[in-house]
Design a protein around this motif. Structure first.
Motif, PDB file in Angstrom:
ATOM      1  N   LEU A 198       7.747 -60.428 -87.642  1.00 52.54           N
ATOM      2  CA  LEU A 198       6.483 -59.697 -87.615  1.00 52.54           C
ATOM      3  C   LEU A 198       5.867 -59.714 -89.010  1.00 52.54           C
ATOM      4  O   LEU A 198       6.569 -59.780 -90.019  1.00 52.54           O
ATOM      5  CB  LEU A 198       6.700 -58.244 -87.178  1.00 52.54           C
ATOM      6  N   THR A 199       4.541 -59.647 -89.062  1.00 55.30           N
ATOM      7  CA  THR A 199       3.826 -59.621 -90.343  1.00 55.30           C
ATOM      8  C   THR A 199       3.930 -58.235 -90.973  1.00 55.30           C
ATOM      9  O   THR A 199       3.767 -57.216 -90.295  1.00 55.30           O
ATOM     10  CB  THR A 199       2.355 -59.983 -90.142  1.00 55.30           C
ATOM     11  N   HIS A 200       4.198 -58.193 -92.262  1.00 59.42           N
ATOM     12  CA  HIS A 200       4.280 -56.910 -92.971  1.00 59.42           C
ATOM     13  C   HIS A 200       2.916 -56.231 -92.991  1.00 59.42           C
ATOM     14  O   HIS A 200       1.886 -56.881 -93.192  1.00 59.42           O
ATOM     15  CB  HIS A 200       4.745 -57.118 -94.411  1.00 59.42           C
ATOM     16  N   LEU A 201       2.929 -54.926 -92.794  1.00 55.47           N
ATOM     17  CA  LEU A 201       1.717 -54.130 -92.933  1.00 55.47           C
ATOM     18  C   LEU A 201       1.447 -53.847 -94.414  1.00 55.47           C
ATOM     19  O   LEU A 201       2.385 -53.661 -95.191  1.00 55.47           O
ATOM     20  CB  LEU A 201       1.881 -52.797 -92.209  1.00 55.47           C
ATOM     21  N   PRO A 202       0.182 -53.771 -94.824  1.00 51.91           N
ATOM     22  CA  PRO A 202      -0.097 -53.239 -96.167  1.00 51.91           C
ATOM     23  C   PRO A 202       0.361 -51.781 -96.214  1.00 51.91           C
ATOM     24  O   PRO A 202       0.351 -51.080 -95.207  1.00 51.91           O
ATOM     25  CB  PRO A 202      -1.620 -53.339 -96.284  1.00 51.91           C
ATOM     26  N   LYS A 203       0.754 -51.312 -97.380  1.00 49.64           N
ATOM     27  CA  LYS A 203       1.185 -49.921 -97.494  1.00 49.64           C
ATOM     28  C   LYS A 203       0.377 -49.207 -98.568  1.00 49.64           C
ATOM     29  O   LYS A 203      -0.108 -49.824 -99.517  1.00 49.64           O
ATOM     30  CB  LYS A 203       2.687 -49.830 -97.794  1.00 49.64           C
ATOM     31  N   ASN A 386       8.648 -52.576 -96.915  1.00 56.00           N
ATOM     32  CA  ASN A 386       8.071 -53.575 -96.014  1.00 56.00           C
ATOM     33  C   ASN A 386       7.922 -53.029 -94.595  1.00 56.00           C
ATOM     34  O   ASN A 386       8.706 -53.357 -93.692  1.00 56.00           O
ATOM     35  CB  ASN A 386       8.946 -54.833 -96.002  1.00 56.00           C
ATOM     36  N   PRO A 387       6.915 -52.185 -94.363  1.00 54.68           N
ATOM     37  CA  PRO A 387       6.686 -51.674 -93.008  1.00 54.68           C
ATOM     38  C   PRO A 387       6.179 -52.778 -92.081  1.00 54.68           C
ATOM     39  O   PRO A 387       5.365 -53.619 -92.473  1.00 54.68           O
ATOM     40  CB  PRO A 387       5.624 -50.588 -93.210  1.00 54.68           C
ATOM     41  N   ASN A 407      12.711 -40.703 -79.656  1.00 54.37           N
ATOM     42  CA  ASN A 407      12.176 -41.991 -79.200  1.00 54.37           C
ATOM     43  C   ASN A 407      10.760 -42.265 -79.706  1.00 54.37           C
ATOM     44  O   ASN A 407      10.058 -43.111 -79.162  1.00 54.37           O
ATOM     45  CB  ASN A 407      12.213 -42.082 -77.673  1.00 54.37           C
ATOM     46  N   SER A 408      10.348 -41.571 -80.759  1.00 60.27           N
ATOM     47  CA  SER A 408       9.076 -41.884 -81.413  1.00 60.27           C
ATOM     48  C   SER A 408       9.287 -41.846 -82.920  1.00 60.27           C
ATOM     49  O   SER A 408       9.986 -40.961 -83.433  1.00 60.27           O
ATOM     50  CB  SER A 408       7.976 -40.898 -80.988  1.00 60.27           C
ATOM     51  N   PHE A 409       8.686 -42.802 -83.610  1.00 62.08           N
ATOM     52  CA  PHE A 409       8.926 -42.982 -85.037  1.00 62.08           C
ATOM     53  C   PHE A 409       7.619 -43.364 -85.723  1.00 62.08           C
ATOM     54  O   PHE A 409       6.860 -44.194 -85.215  1.00 62.08           O
ATOM     55  CB  PHE A 409       9.984 -44.077 -85.270  1.00 62.08           C
ATOM     56  N   LYS A 410       7.362 -42.743 -86.883  1.00 67.88           N
ATOM     57  CA  LYS A 410       6.106 -43.022 -87.600  1.00 67.88           C
ATOM     58  C   LYS A 410       6.058 -44.458 -88.081  1.00 67.88           C
ATOM     59  O   LYS A 410       5.026 -45.120 -87.964  1.00 67.88           O
ATOM     60  CB  LYS A 410       5.958 -42.074 -88.796  1.00 67.88           C
ATOM     61  N   HIS A 411       7.158 -44.961 -88.656  1.00 71.05           N
ATOM     62  CA  HIS A 411       7.183 -46.309 -89.231  1.00 71.05           C
ATOM     63  C   HIS A 411       8.451 -47.038 -88.800  1.00 71.05           C
ATOM     64  O   HIS A 411       9.501 -46.412 -88.589  1.00 71.05           O
ATOM     65  CB  HIS A 411       7.174 -46.260 -90.760  1.00 71.05           C
ATOM     66  N   PHE A 412       8.349 -48.350 -88.691  1.00 71.73           N
ATOM     67  CA  PHE A 412       9.534 -49.201 -88.566  1.00 71.73           C
ATOM     68  C   PHE A 412       9.500 -50.193 -89.714  1.00 71.73           C
ATOM     69  O   PHE A 412       8.503 -50.888 -89.927  1.00 71.73           O
ATOM     70  CB  PHE A 412       9.566 -49.944 -87.229  1.00 71.73           C
TER      71      PHE A 412
END
Length: 507
Positions: A198-203, A386-387, A407-412
């Protein structure tokens, strides 16, 4: 009567004293300490096991026994290995403090997905000891062993001191043909989720740093060292700022700025000038960082498809009312991004930092006052650098599944893993389907995975020596852990209600 199923391998401790077996019982630590002291005062045989540690669980045993008795301790301990930087890691602290006639580390690994790579190393391993470290893996099984002779343990010829002092570290990962893996047996399931490619998100990172007088000397020097390396690792699409607090609050820039080479170099120069002074006005420092992120999102200066987070470092106890800080953080963050609290040193209110982080979708971590404190700071940052996804939810069929753990998470984050467990309530269900949704760098993503209940359970039957009711214990562990986290952030009736909950079935 509702009682927990026997969780032997989670924390089974026995003492064999002169042929008499003394089984251990798990108690709350305060109760256990009181009972042990009471037994000692009466001259009774007793033992107390305590667990603590940094990267590993350190077990210490206190015993009261008659002189010249022969004692054998046996401790079985079970833990959920955390995946970080793309590997599961097991740390074994080695420090026998003497030469040992038969010293042996023997690790056997079974992974239903198959093992993709396996490493073993020790901080104390010399060139002479390297051949003693044996490792192999094939298919689903891996094996690591280390069994030095007495002569190989010596620091020099004829010495009685031991080379064996440090960490023995095992790292491995599994084959990942799909983002998800299910394990199911005896009416329970565990779902491991770790997508790749997966492509890294900007943070967008607000670094909130304590520069009060207690940070004097080595602490502030290590903070500067770590911050310089961290900003050097920022990528150009990222945004960041540095917020410093002591009696007053100061900022490097008035708002978040992009991590261009020019801004990174300027930030490094600013970090070099950081000094310690004043008291600990954590409230205003944290509020400034939160509001800076809020404004960036409101003004559209950061991408809607980006991951925002606050990293706060402090070594002391904050000035002012703690409830005011809790309320301010909760009301201004409003669940939009996680708060990570790094507690520097020992003389701090870690319980406060832990509760503050958990109330805001983050976690707290101790940074120990060792020579490698700067590496600890950078190491934590690397875990969240690296989100890949934000707002991740994992859904299961309600008519077949119950008592699902978080079963819910802000970031992976890249290299990590999400673990969810639950109970299978429909005995006739043939398939379990999981649907995972999250916001990616370019679009919203959905991952679907279907597992055959019978086939998945059958694949584990041959490994009963490892599994047995392992998945039920894992579900209980995650459930208890999450109840304890909720309990730490509540008061009054709700806290009592959470304490009374029993995450096990009636037998």
């Amino acid at each position: 009567m509702c009682t927990p199923k026997e969780l032997k391998s989670t924390g089974n401790f026995t003492m064999m004293i002169d042929g008499v077996l003394y089984p251990g019982v798990i108690k709350e630590k305060e109760v256990a300490q009181q009972q042990y002291q009471k037994a000692v005062s009466r001259g009774q045989t007793a033992g107390l096991v305590k667990a603590s540690g940094r990267k590993t669980e350190k077990f210490s045993v206190s015993v009261n026994i008659a002189a010249a008795s022969k004692v054998t301790f046996e401790l079985t301990y079970e833990e959920l290995l955390k995946r970080s930087f793309g590997k599961y890691e097991m740390f074994i602290k080695v420090n026998p403090k003497q030469l040992v006639n038969k010293f042996e580390i023997d690790v056997r690994i079974f992974e239903p997905q198959g093992i993709s790579d396996l490493e073993a190393e020790g901080t104390f391993i010399s060139n002479e000891l390297l051949p003693v470290v044996k490792k192999s893996f094939s298919g689903k099984k891996g094996h690591v062993s280390f069994s030095p002779t007495i002569d190989q343990q010596r620091t020099c010829d004829n010495c009685t001191t031991s080379l064996l002092q440090g960490d023995f570290i095992i790292k491995y990962d599994v084959n990942r043909d799909s983002p998800s893996n299910f394990q199911m047996i005896n009416g329970y399931f565990v779902h491991f989720f770790a997508p790749k490619n997966l492509t890294h998100l900007p943070k967008n990172v607000a670094f909130v740093i304590d520069v009060s007088g207690s940070m004097y000397g080595r602490k502030i020097a290590q903070t500067r060292e770590a911050l310089i390396k961290i900003v050097e690792d920022l990528k150009e699409p990222d945004h960041f700022n540095l917020i410093l607090f002591e009696s007053l609050v100061s900022t490097w820039k008035s708002s978040l700025v992009q991590a261009t080479p020019e801004n990174v170099n300027e930030a490094k120069q600013f970090i070099e000038t950081i000094t310690d002074k004043g008291t600990t006005n954590l409230h205003d420092g944290l509020l400034t960082g939160i509001e800076m992120l809020n404004r960036a999102h409101q003004n559209g200066t950061v991408s809607a498809r980006s991951a925002s987070l606050i990293i706060m470092l402090t070594d002391g106890r904050p000035d002012g009312n703690l409830e005011r800080i809790y309320n301010t953080a909760r009301n201004t963050i409003q669940g939009k991004y996680p708060l990570y609290n790094l507690g520097f040193g020992y003389d701090l209110d870690y319980g406060f930092l832990d509760k503050l982080a958990k109330e805001n979708n983050g976690l707290a971590r101790r940074i120990y006052e060792d020579s490698d404190s700067a590496l600890q700071l950078q190491g934590f940052y690397d875990e969240v650098a690296n989100p890949l996804l934000t707002e991740v939810t994992l859904q299961y069929p309600e008519n077949a599944i119950s008592d699902v753990t978080q079963n819910s998470f802000k970031h992976f984050y890249d290299g990590s893993e999400i673990v969810v467990a639950g109970r299978i309530t429909d005995n006739d269900v043939n398939f379990i389907t999981a649907e995972v949704n999250g916001h990616g760098a370019f679009e919203d993503l959905t991952f679907s995975e279907q597992a055959d209940v019978e086939e998945t359970a059958k694949a584990l039957e041959d490994q009963k020596y490892i599994f047995g009711d392992y998945i039920e214990r894992l579900w209980a562990y995650l459930t208890i852990q999450q109840l304890l986290e909720k309990r730490a952030t509540t008061t009054g009736y709700e806290k009592s209600n959470l304490t009374a909950k029993k995450p096990w079935k009636c037998l």
